[in-house]
Design a protein around this motif. Structure first.
Motif, short mmCIF file in Angstrom:
data_model
loop_
_atom_site.label_atom_id
_atom_site.label_comp_id
_atom_site.label_asym_id
_atom_site.label_seq_id
_atom_site.Cartn_x
_atom_site.Cartn_y
_atom_site.Cartn_z
N UNK A 132 0.81 -1.22 0.00
CA UNK A 132 0.00 0.00 0.00
C UNK A 132 0.85 1.27 0.00
N UNK A 133 2.01 1.22 -0.63
CA UNK A 133 2.82 2.42 -0.75
C UNK A 133 2.19 3.37 -1.76
N UNK A 134 2.35 4.68 -1.58
CA UNK A 134 1.81 5.61 -2.58
C UNK A 134 2.61 5.53 -3.88
N UNK A 135 1.93 5.68 -4.99
CA UNK A 135 2.61 5.61 -6.28
C UNK A 135 3.66 6.71 -6.40
N UNK A 136 3.42 7.83 -5.75
CA UNK A 136 4.36 8.96 -5.85
C UNK A 136 5.68 8.70 -5.16
N UNK A 137 5.80 7.58 -4.44
CA UNK A 137 7.05 7.33 -3.72
C UNK A 137 8.24 7.23 -4.67
N UNK A 138 8.00 6.84 -5.93
CA UNK A 138 9.11 6.70 -6.88
C UNK A 138 9.72 8.04 -7.22
N UNK A 139 9.02 9.14 -6.87
CA UNK A 139 9.56 10.49 -7.11
C UNK A 139 10.04 11.16 -5.83
N UNK A 140 9.89 10.47 -4.70
CA UNK A 140 10.35 11.05 -3.43
C UNK A 140 11.88 11.11 -3.42
N UNK A 141 12.47 12.22 -2.96
CA UNK A 141 13.93 12.36 -2.97
C UNK A 141 14.65 11.23 -2.24
N UNK A 142 14.11 10.81 -1.11
CA UNK A 142 14.77 9.75 -0.37
C UNK A 142 14.81 8.45 -1.15
N UNK A 143 13.72 8.11 -1.83
CA UNK A 143 13.69 6.88 -2.63
C UNK A 143 14.63 7.00 -3.83
N UNK A 144 14.64 8.17 -4.45
CA UNK A 144 15.52 8.38 -5.61
C UNK A 144 16.97 8.19 -5.22
N UNK A 145 17.37 8.79 -4.09
CA UNK A 145 18.76 8.67 -3.64
C UNK A 145 19.10 7.22 -3.29
N UNK A 146 18.19 6.55 -2.64
CA UNK A 146 18.41 5.15 -2.27
C UNK A 146 18.64 4.28 -3.50
N UNK A 147 17.80 4.42 -4.51
CA UNK A 147 17.91 3.60 -5.71
C UNK A 147 19.19 3.92 -6.46
N UNK A 148 19.54 5.20 -6.54
CA UNK A 148 20.75 5.57 -7.26
C UNK A 148 22.00 4.99 -6.61
N UNK A 149 21.99 4.90 -5.29
CA UNK A 149 23.13 4.29 -4.61
C UNK A 149 23.09 2.77 -4.69
N UNK A 150 21.91 2.20 -4.69
CA UNK A 150 21.78 0.75 -4.75
C UNK A 150 22.16 0.22 -6.12
N UNK A 151 21.66 0.87 -7.18
CA UNK A 151 21.94 0.42 -8.54
C UNK A 151 21.94 1.65 -9.47
N UNK A 152 23.12 2.23 -9.69
CA UNK A 152 23.21 3.44 -10.54
C UNK A 152 22.69 3.21 -11.94
N UNK A 153 22.66 1.99 -12.41
CA UNK A 153 22.23 1.72 -13.78
C UNK A 153 20.71 1.77 -13.95
N UNK A 154 19.96 1.78 -12.84
CA UNK A 154 18.50 1.79 -12.95
C UNK A 154 18.00 3.16 -13.38
N UNK A 155 17.22 3.17 -14.44
CA UNK A 155 16.61 4.41 -14.93
C UNK A 155 15.36 4.69 -14.09
N UNK A 156 15.37 5.77 -13.34
CA UNK A 156 14.27 6.10 -12.45
C UNK A 156 12.98 6.29 -13.25
N UNK A 157 11.86 5.91 -12.60
CA UNK A 157 10.56 5.98 -13.25
C UNK A 157 9.72 7.08 -12.61
N UNK A 158 8.78 7.59 -13.36
CA UNK A 158 7.88 8.64 -12.88
C UNK A 158 6.61 8.04 -12.31
N UNK A 159 5.79 8.91 -11.71
CA UNK A 159 4.49 8.48 -11.20
C UNK A 159 3.66 7.85 -12.31
N UNK A 160 3.63 8.49 -13.46
CA UNK A 160 2.83 7.99 -14.57
C UNK A 160 3.32 6.61 -15.02
N UNK A 161 4.64 6.45 -15.06
CA UNK A 161 5.20 5.17 -15.51
C UNK A 161 4.89 4.05 -14.52
#
Length: 658
Positions: A132-161
């Motif tokens: 039940x996480x909000x869809x907007x979490x993929x745009x939250x700064x904390x999530x973005x930073x976490x993913x970039x450090x976990x796997x720099x190769x991952x292309x971040x996705x938007x709310x719409x995506x």
């Protein structure tokens, strides 16, 4: 004694390569060893051709620096190939900073896991759905930073995506659920639960309940429809069409009583869609959990004043350690035998209020004397008020016990609630005639609600009881005598005629719906090709014998239903498995067992076990209300399905344009 790998490499002369132990470290898939001078060897990267120290004389450099080169993205050639999804090594945290024991490299290898952008997006969508996480979490700064450090190769996705990914997951899982339901041998019962929202819009949750060929109960959330409550027929029609259930619907259970107008509008519509099942008589029902909650609220409302006083007394004791200590000391001095402990109620869960009243009533002697040891306590109820509390508990107890069954029930509940409802109805009918005005006024509105539920649902509940070989028509006759008195024969006749009419409709159903053993052959009587091209029965031909017995039996003139009803009742054992009994007797009653399976599938409640005692309807949160209705449906339906396991139809993520 075993010699470490690196030492073995140095001590074994290079003129004898056949004696050298094979290197098992994963790094040697990416490096080669080159001799640059006598006694000096270097490791050369196959990708970027850089060389690294490996051994000089008897000293071996090890492989940690080689792993860092290939696993932490420092190899230029691997970095250039990142966008091509080439296989790159991955090492678990803690393995790269220091050399583990060399023995480990001889027994296991660091796994190679391909990076897959689509797979990662699919897993993010599942994570959002499941928790039940909000869809907007993929745009939250904390999530973005976490993913970039976990796997720099991952292309971040938007709310719409990610919204599109969630709907794609829903569509994929829906295929599996649809195939699962199509494989069910019986009919489907629907429940309709209405959630409110702050936007004055209703969300209708439609859940399907059915039984498999092994006589196991299943349920799946099928649709969530955003509509006014007056359009129930359209919501049900949407569900039936969406899941191809027009000819398989058996009953519908609503979470609240329908108005006469709504019932008359819905009943003909459902009868037309599914004309064979008693002309729609089994398609209208009410949620017993909501009915019991409404009855309990009547009781709590009648005692609102005294309940508030009890709540304040409990609050006085429980919100101060010193007050509670004095209360416990006094209880021990008075030797009050109650083992209950006080707790404040949650006014959104009526069972907690009942439990608070019961505990306080058993400890009333302590409350009555508490002012002697604690002069600050000045809220003790009077003897008359304690008497009222006991009365409230007396009439809440059977309602509480009946509702509690829904929190633990795993099998058919219609049989149980036939017994529970008629007992409550009979008790309330006597209480209404009480000379005590408090009791009479308290139980009158309770009886009105139980009477309405009994009027709407007694036929369904009675049919379920008939399908229990411990009771059959005997319990119906007995209980109706208690409820209807001299008019009971008329009501018994309605049930008897209804069960026979329904059975005749099942007899008239075309093959392959009958006989039961034909449709469920895969569970024990499956036909198999013989080596000569004929057919063999996996039960050594005994099905043919059973057919012969049924065709030549002297009871052939009686229907299966009449044979069943004429047989002696089974003993009433507490742990009797009615579904297991029908499973064992499906060959004896091939048509009747099909009817029993559908009747026993009827749910009496529309709510989940953790919501049985809710005093208010479920409300959709503001965040979900801000989403598109199809997105809300995708998120909540898929969450329900995933708890039973993923369909695993395809790992590929379908691209959905939003």
């Amino acid at each position: 004694m075993a010699t470490p790998e690196e030492n073995n490499d140095v001590k074994t002369p290079e003129t004898q390569p056949n004696k050298r132990r094979k290197k098992k470290s994963i790094v040697w898939e990416h490096f080669t060893i080159e001799t640059v001078s006598p006694g000096c060897r270097r490791a050369c990267c196959k990708q970027c051709k850089q060389s690294f120290a490996y051994s000089t004389g008897s000293k071996v450099a090890g492989t940690s620096h080689l792993k860092r080169h290939i696993a932490k993205g420092t190899c230029p050639a691997l970095l250039r190939n990142q966008d091509k999804n080439q296989i790159t090594p991955y090492s678990a945290p803690g393995r790269m900073g220091s050399d583990p024991p060399k023995r480990r490299y001889r027994t296991s290898a660091v796994p190679l896991i391909p990076f897959d952008q689509d797979r990662c997006r699919h897993e993010i969508a599942k994570m959002i759905i499941m928790h039940d996480y909000p869809l907007h979490m993929v745009e939250h700064p904390g999530f973005v930073t976490f993913v970039q450090n976990l796997q720099p190769r991952f292309d971040l996705v938007s709310f719409t995506a990610v919204q599109g990914d969630c709907i794609a997951t829903y569509l994929c899982e829906k295929q599996g659920v649809m195939k699962f339901i199509e494989g069910m041998p019986g009919r489907v019962c629907l429940t309709v639960d209405v959630w409110t929202s702050s936007q004055s819009l209703g969300y209708l949750f439609l859940t399907g309940h059915f039984m498999d060929s092994d006589w196991k109960m299943h349920s799946r959330l099928l649709n969530i429809v955003l509509e006014p409550f007056s359009s129930l027929s359209h919501a049900v029609a949407t569900c039936l069409g969406d899941w191809n259930l027009e000819s398989k619907l058996f009953s519908v259970t609503f979470n609240q009583p329908l108005t006469e107008a709504a019932r008359e509008n819905l009943k003909p519509f459902l009868a037309i869609k599914n004309p064979h099942i008693l002309n729609g008589q089994l398609l209208i029902s009410n949620c017993v959990a909501r009915t019991l909650t409404a009855v309990a609220k009547d009781v709590l409302g009648a005692g609102q004043g005294i309940i508030k006083k009890i709540r304040n007394s409990v609050k006085y004791v429980k919100t101060s350690d010193s007050h509670e200590e004095k209360f416990i000391d006094l209880k021990q001095q008075l030797q009050v035998p109650s083992e209950r402990s006080l707790s404040l109620d949650d006014q959104t869960q009526w069972n907690t209020t009942y439990e608070m009243l019961v505990a306080a009533s058993e400890l009333k002697e302590v409350f009555s004397c508490l002012d002697t040891s604690d002069p600050d306590y000045k809220q003790a109820p009077t003897l008359e008020e304690w008497k009222q509390v006991e009365t409230l508990c007396t009439y809440l107890k059977p309602v509480y016990e009946a509702a509690s069954i829904l929190t633990t029930a795993t099998g058919p509940t219609a049989i149980t609630f036939f017994h529970e409802v008629w007992k409550i109805q009979a008790d309330l009918a006597r209480a209404v005639a009480s000379e005590d005005p408090f009791i009479s006024d308290l139980t009158k509105p309770m009886l009105e609600k139980i009477d309405k539920y009994w009027k709407d649902c007694s036929l369904v509940l009675a049919m379920a009881v008939v399908m229990d070989p411990r009771f059959k028509m005997k319990l119906v006759e007995f209980s109706f005598t208690k409820v209807f008195g001299d008019d009971s024969p008329n009501y018994v006749k309605i049930v008897d005629e209804g069960i026979h009419e329904l059975f005749l409709e099942y007899v008239s159903l075309p093959l392959p719906l009958t006989p039961t053993y034909a449709e469920e052959g895969h569970s024990g009587n499956k036909m198999e090709e013989s080596p000569q091209g004929g057919h063999l029965l996996t039960d050594h031909g005994m099905t043919d014998f059973d057919m012969y017995i049924m065709e030549t039996s002297g009871q052939q003139t009686k229907s299966e239903l009449d044979q069943y009803l004429d047989e002696t009742l089974l003993p009433r054992v507490q742990e009797f498995d009615v579904l297991g009994w029908w499973k064992l007797n499906k060959l004896k009653y091939p048509t009747l067992s099909k009817m029993a399976r559908d009747i026993l599938s009827i749910p009496v409640s529309t709510v989940l076990p953790d919501s049985v005692f809710d005093t208010a309807p479920k409300e959709m949160d503001k965040y979900r209300c801000s989403l598109r209705p199809d997105t809300v449906e995708a998120l909540l339906c898929t969450k329900d399905w995933l708890q039973y396991g993923s369909s695993q139809i395809s790992n590929a993520l379908v691209k959905v344009e939003m």
